[in-house]
Design an enzyme around this catalytic site. Sequence first.
Site, mmCIF file in Angstrom:
data_model
loop_
_atom_site.group_PDB
_atom_site.id
_atom_site.type_symbol
_atom_site.label_atom_id
_atom_site.label_comp_id
_atom_site.label_asym_id
_atom_site.label_seq_id
_atom_site.Cartn_x
_atom_site.Cartn_y
_atom_site.Cartn_z
ATOM 1 N N HIS A 11 0.847 -1.193 0.000
ATOM 2 C CA HIS A 11 0.000 0.000 0.000
ATOM 3 C C HIS A 11 0.884 1.246 0.000
ATOM 4 O O HIS A 11 1.924 1.289 0.658
ATOM 5 C CB HIS A 11 -0.926 -0.009 1.222
ATOM 6 C CG HIS A 11 -2.007 1.011 1.129
ATOM 7 N ND1 HIS A 11 -1.780 2.348 1.414
ATOM 8 C CD2 HIS A 11 -3.294 0.915 0.745
ATOM 9 C CE1 HIS A 11 -2.916 3.020 1.216
ATOM 10 N NE2 HIS A 11 -3.850 2.168 0.805
ATOM 11 N N GLU B 9 -4.061 1.501 -7.611
ATOM 12 C CA GLU B 9 -4.382 2.643 -6.749
ATOM 13 C C GLU B 9 -3.423 3.779 -7.069
ATOM 14 O O GLU B 9 -2.343 3.876 -6.449
ATOM 15 C CB GLU B 9 -4.198 2.253 -5.283
ATOM 16 C CG GLU B 9 -5.110 1.170 -4.808
ATOM 17 C CD GLU B 9 -5.462 1.352 -3.339
ATOM 18 O OE1 GLU B 9 -6.647 1.426 -3.037
ATOM 19 O OE2 GLU B 9 -4.541 1.462 -2.511
HETATM 20 C C1 PEP Z 1 -6.639 3.474 -0.025
HETATM 21 O O1 PEP Z 1 -6.015 4.144 0.801
HETATM 22 O O2 PEP Z 1 -6.259 2.363 -0.400
HETATM 23 C C2 PEP Z 1 -7.867 4.024 -0.588
HETATM 24 C C3 PEP Z 1 -8.407 3.496 -1.649
HETATM 25 O O3 PEP Z 1 -8.334 5.089 0.112
HETATM 26 P P1 PEP Z 1 -9.538 6.033 -0.319
HETATM 27 O O4 PEP Z 1 -10.681 5.186 -0.735
HETATM 28 O O5 PEP Z 1 -9.810 6.808 0.917
HETATM 29 O O6 PEP Z 1 -9.010 6.895 -1.436
#
Ligand code: PEP
Length: 266
Positions: A99, A166
């Site tokens: 992450h 992400e």
């Molecule tokens: C994350 O931190 O993996 C994430 C998806 O956060 P958010 O949905 O708050 O952007």
Amino acid sequence: MFIKPKKMIVANWKMNVTSEKDAERLFLSIKNVVSKLEYTNMICCPPHMYVNQVAQHVSNKNYRVGGQDAYPEESGSRTGETSVLMQKNAGAEYIILGHSERRHLETKLDISRKVTAVLEHGMMPIICVGEEQRDKNWKKNLIQQVRDVFNRVPKKEPENIIVAYEPIWAISSDKKNPATSAEYMEALEVIKKELQKIFKTVAAASKIRFLYGGSLDDKNIEDFLKNAEVDGFLVGRVSHDPRILMTMFRLIEDHVQKELFAPKEE
Ligand code: PEP
């Protein structure tokens, strides 16, 4: 033919739940709804110390528990660490790895060792990748991240691997700036191409599941459901908001049902 399972929502509670009571309340507030879903699974990822407590409530196949990180060695003199084995024994079946909020604490080698340990324990890694910015080098940087993790991990069980795209610029911890489904699809093509090279066959790489994460909520999920090839979502900010989660579940269920029963074009 390999059939991908239901859509999944991975709820990363991060450090936003601070007592057993809160963990229990949050879990129970969504458990009944989740147990009735037909096309959606929820993977709940509480802080390490509540994994066992949440896992004890899991009595339905729609609901699973995951950890937010784990140390690859099983045991030993590692002050402050929680091993993959400990998470497994506590009831976790999935582990979020790589992450962006943790990448400054670990090397590329650490991440691939963790992925390997998770797979060796028969669990499923949810591997986060994503570029910092959409600058002229973003594709190159994304490819490098994929190589750094996957070149070093076993290639035997692609169906147990989940990749969460992400983009760091989209994660809501700083500001809310979600990617669009088109931006996700562009990145997915880059990631898939690289995975096909690494896993040697298109068939193997196509068993890997892909999630989108980054400021996703009930307002923008439909864009992804309608326009993207996505197996599910990783959510942070809304992971502890039962009201928003319920709406997202409903939107997923409606969408999948419509897709399943839509007349097929010849
Ligand atoms: C994350 O931190 O993996 C994430 C998806 O956060 P958010 O949905 O708050 O952007």
